[in-house]
Design an enzyme around this catalytic site. Structure first.
Site, PDB file in Angstrom:
ATOM      1  N   GLU A 136      -5.433   3.983   2.488  1.00 63.45           N
ATOM      2  CA  GLU A 136      -5.621   3.651   1.060  1.00 63.45           C
ATOM      3  C   GLU A 136      -4.352   3.946   0.246  1.00 63.45           C
ATOM      4  O   GLU A 136      -4.419   4.407  -0.893  1.00 63.45           O
ATOM      5  CB  GLU A 136      -6.875   4.328   0.511  1.00 63.45           C
ATOM      6  CG  GLU A 136      -8.093   3.796   1.264  1.00 63.45           C
ATOM      7  CD  GLU A 136      -9.409   4.011   0.585  1.00 63.45           C
ATOM      8  OE1 GLU A 136      -9.442   4.005  -0.641  1.00 63.45           O
ATOM      9  OE2 GLU A 136     -10.398   4.179   1.309  1.00 63.45           O
TER      10      GLU A 136
HETATM   11  N1  CAA Z   1      -4.839  -2.384 -11.292  1.00 62.49           N
HETATM   12  C1  CAA Z   1      -4.762  -3.670 -11.701  1.00 62.49           C
HETATM   13  N2  CAA Z   1      -3.695  -4.454 -11.468  1.00 62.49           N
HETATM   14  C2  CAA Z   1      -2.673  -3.898 -10.781  1.00 62.49           C
HETATM   15  C3  CAA Z   1      -2.683  -2.581 -10.314  1.00 62.49           C
HETATM   16  C4  CAA Z   1      -3.829  -1.807 -10.600  1.00 62.49           C
HETATM   17  N3  CAA Z   1      -3.935  -0.537 -10.204  1.00 62.49           N
HETATM   18  N4  CAA Z   1      -1.549  -2.318  -9.672  1.00 62.49           N
HETATM   19  C5  CAA Z   1      -0.812  -3.440  -9.711  1.00 62.49           C
HETATM   20  N5  CAA Z   1      -1.499  -4.395 -10.392  1.00 62.49           N
HETATM   21  C6  CAA Z   1      -1.051  -5.745 -10.711  1.00 62.49           C
HETATM   22  C7  CAA Z   1       0.206  -5.702 -11.559  1.00 62.49           C
HETATM   23  O1  CAA Z   1      -0.124  -5.593 -12.926  1.00 62.49           O
HETATM   24  C8  CAA Z   1       0.856  -7.002 -11.225  1.00 62.49           C
HETATM   25  O2  CAA Z   1       0.255  -8.028 -11.985  1.00 62.49           O
HETATM   26  P1  CAA Z   1       1.124  -9.312 -12.472  1.00 62.49           P
HETATM   27  O3  CAA Z   1       1.678  -9.942 -11.202  1.00 62.49           O
HETATM   28  O4  CAA Z   1       0.115 -10.163 -13.156  1.00 62.49           O
HETATM   29  O5  CAA Z   1       2.212  -8.795 -13.366  1.00 62.49           O
HETATM   30  C9  CAA Z   1       0.475  -7.227  -9.773  1.00 62.49           C
HETATM   31  O6  CAA Z   1      -0.679  -6.413  -9.527  1.00 62.49           O
HETATM   32  C10 CAA Z   1       1.572  -6.854  -8.812  1.00 62.49           C
HETATM   33  O7  CAA Z   1       1.945  -5.517  -9.091  1.00 62.49           O
HETATM   34  P2  CAA Z   1       3.206  -4.855  -8.384  1.00 62.49           P
HETATM   35  O8  CAA Z   1       4.399  -5.738  -8.630  1.00 62.49           O
HETATM   36  O9  CAA Z   1       3.257  -3.432  -8.805  1.00 62.49           O
HETATM   37  O10 CAA Z   1       2.783  -4.996  -6.859  1.00 62.49           O
HETATM   38  P3  CAA Z   1       3.620  -4.758  -5.536  1.00 62.49           P
HETATM   39  O11 CAA Z   1       3.470  -5.948  -4.681  1.00 62.49           O
HETATM   40  O12 CAA Z   1       4.981  -4.265  -5.875  1.00 62.49           O
HETATM   41  O13 CAA Z   1       2.779  -3.588  -4.828  1.00 62.49           O
HETATM   42  C11 CAA Z   1       1.980  -1.385  -4.322  1.00 62.49           C
HETATM   43  C12 CAA Z   1       2.583  -2.363  -5.364  1.00 62.49           C
HETATM   44  C13 CAA Z   1       1.614  -0.144  -5.133  1.00 62.49           C
HETATM   45  C14 CAA Z   1       2.950  -1.034  -3.213  1.00 62.49           C
HETATM   46  C15 CAA Z   1       0.686  -2.033  -3.719  1.00 62.49           C
HETATM   47  O14 CAA Z   1       0.989  -3.132  -2.896  1.00 62.49           O
HETATM   48  C16 CAA Z   1      -0.108  -1.050  -2.913  1.00 62.49           C
HETATM   49  O15 CAA Z   1      -0.914  -0.304  -3.464  1.00 62.49           O
HETATM   50  N6  CAA Z   1       0.099  -1.023  -1.558  1.00 62.49           N
HETATM   51  C17 CAA Z   1      -0.672  -0.192  -0.676  1.00 62.49           C
HETATM   52  C18 CAA Z   1      -1.896  -0.926  -0.232  1.00 62.49           C
HETATM   53  C19 CAA Z   1      -2.951   0.004   0.286  1.00 62.49           C
HETATM   54  O16 CAA Z   1      -3.282   1.022  -0.308  1.00 62.49           O
HETATM   55  N7  CAA Z   1      -3.577  -0.381   1.390  1.00 62.49           N
HETATM   56  C20 CAA Z   1      -4.663   0.334   1.946  1.00 62.49           C
HETATM   57  C21 CAA Z   1      -5.703  -0.623   2.430  1.00 62.49           C
HETATM   58  S1  CAA Z   1      -7.328  -0.018   2.627  1.00 62.49           S
HETATM   59  C22 CAA Z   1      -7.283   1.147   3.838  1.00 62.49           C
HETATM   60  O17 CAA Z   1      -6.490   2.015   3.805  1.00 62.49           O
HETATM   61  C23 CAA Z   1      -8.202   1.064   4.982  1.00 62.49           C
HETATM   62  C24 CAA Z   1      -9.535   1.611   4.829  1.00 62.49           C
HETATM   63  O18 CAA Z   1     -10.489   0.897   5.173  1.00 62.49           O
HETATM   64  C25 CAA Z   1      -9.790   3.024   4.397  1.00 62.49           C
END
Ligand code: CAA
Length: 380
Positions: free
Chosen positions: A363
């Site tokens: 996550e």
């Molecule tokens: N809430 C709402 N919108 C959001 C947001 C949030 N928390 N965070 C980002 N956004 C939106 C932004 O506003 C932006 O919108 P616009 O394009 O309209 O301007 C868009 O999303 C893109 O934002 P970023 O440019 O910040 O996105 P990024 O591509 O640079 O990624 C990141 C940022 C934080 C690295 C994100 O990709 C991320 O969280 N990555 C990790 C993913 C993750 O946690 N994966 C786990 C999967 S689940 C798991 O673990 C398995 C399980 O089953 C337990």
């Protein structure tokens, strides 16, 4: 932030703690050893409303609040990291996005069975080439008449092999980048859907982690969750909530290790003294408890902000970052206090140490949490 628990929250905490001690702890070693999903525990948790804690009763939830949910995951994790993540992934990653983004019809169709624990939920975002870079989705969804056709695969899906209902992300318009991602509700019996290999893991070994495979998988149009192109935002918002659950899991694991270390060091005698009489032990335990107490404040604050519909994204990331790193440190120190016995499977601290590691990874890794926090601070 007022952490004064209401009478109801205190009663719930007591119930979760007793359940964890009586029903979860006795199985923790066995399910870890055998890599066995504890379905019997899920059935018992379902009866106690633990699979839908903070959702309204009208959809089959328990009508509780987010802090009670965090405390439930914390109490479970004190004795079993596996059981804690089953509840967390089901609640935060499947029930929550359907509740928060679903149409009334979708909520009425899916939530009663999920929140009552008759069905288990999972979340399909991660792909072999889209882990931390979640917007790099390669699974495709093409609209054909009254249904979408999904092709691609997901990996590392918690609850994957046991879930009935999945919230899945796929590209509906590749040219739009993250604005071309959409979310879908997928049932395990949809044609073209299957699950793949079960991962053998370092920790949380009783939890199910597997691939999801979509081969011309037919998903009815009405199972689009939210609007087309809004999937990435739904995923990010869902993960904000999910991070409270994983932070609570880390919190419980660390606290559980402190409890075990306090007990053991008061029994074990070396050089004619109990280990607890050595100042090194006392200082270690004081530091370990302090770290977990600080983690608890962050986790509860994030949970209360979510409950109050305040912006809690950064709080959830801070809670997860701090609690996960604290849990890894504290469980490792617990093993050290146990010495050679701590390294064996005779005591639970080595399992807690293995379980804690994943909280720094799934996550959103600790590095991702730092990205979220620094971006919220306006650091460029
Ligand atoms: N809430 C709402 N919108 C959001 C947001 C949030 N928390 N965070 C980002 N956004 C939106 C932004 O506003 C932006 O919108 P616009 O394009 O309209 O301007 C868009 O999303 C893109 O934002 P970023 O440019 O910040 O996105 P990024 O591509 O640079 O990624 C990141 C940022 C934080 C690295 C994100 O990709 C991320 O969280 N990555 C990790 C993913 C993750 O946690 N994966 C786990 C999967 S689940 C798991 O673990 C398995 C399980 O089953 C337990």
């Amino acid at each position: 932030m007022d952490f004064h628990l209401t009478n109801e929250q205190q009663m719930l905490r007591k119930m979760y703690r007793e359940f964890a001690e009586n029903e979860v702890k006795p199985l923790a070693e066995e399910i870890d050893e055998e890599e066995r999903f504890p379905m019997e525990t899920v059935e018992k948790m379902a009866k106690l409303g633990m699979m839908g804690i903070y959702f309204p009763k009208e959809y089959g939830g328990a009508g509780g609040d987010v802090l009670s949910y965090a405390m439930c995951v914390e109490e479970l994790a004190k004795v079993c990291g596996t059981t804690a993540v089953i509840v967390s992934a089901h609640t935060s990653l499947c029930c929550a996005p359907i509740f928060e983004h679903g149409t009334e019809e979708q909520k009425r169709k899916y939530l009663p069975d999920l929140l009552s624990g008759k069905k288990i939920g999972a979340f399909g975002l991660t792909e072999p080439n889209a882990g931390t870079d979640a917007s790099g989705q390669q699974t495709l969804a093409v609209l054909e008449g009254d249904h979408y056709v999904l092709n691609g695969s997901k990996c590392f899906i918690t609850n994957g092999n046991v879930a009935d209902t999945f919230v899945v992300f796929a590209m509906t318009d590749k040219s739009k980048g993250n604005h071309g991602i959409s979310a879908f509700i997928v049932e395990k019996d949809f044609p073209g859907f299957s699950t793949g290999k079960h991962e053998k893991k370092m920790g949380i070994r009783g939890s199910s982690t597997c691939d999801l495979i979509f081969e011309d998988c037919i998903v009815p149009k009405e199972n689009l969750l939210g609007k087309e192109g809004k999937g990435f935002k739904i995923a990010m918002q869902t993960l904000d909530g999910g991070r409270i659950g994983i932070a609570a899991q880390a919190l419980g694991l660390g606290e559980g290790a402190v409890n075990e270390a306090i007990k053991y060091t008061q029994e074990r005698v070396q050089f004619g003294k109990r280990l607890s009489q050595f100042q090194n032990t006392q200082f270690q335990l004081a530091d370990m408890h302090t770290r977990m107490q600080a983690a608890q404040y962050l986790v509860y604050a994030a949970a209360m902000k979510k409950q109050n519909h305040e912006d809690y994204s950064m709080d959830a990331s801070m809670a997860k970052l701090f609690a996960a790193e604290a849990a890894s440190d504290v469980t490792r120190r617990a093993v050290q206090l146990f010495g050679g016995y701590g390294y064996t499977r005779e005591y639970p601290v080595e399992r807690m140490m293995r379980d804690a590691k994943i909280t720094e990874i799934y996550e959103g890794t600790s590095e991702v949490q730092r990205m979220v926090i620094s971006s919220r601070l306006g650091v460029k």
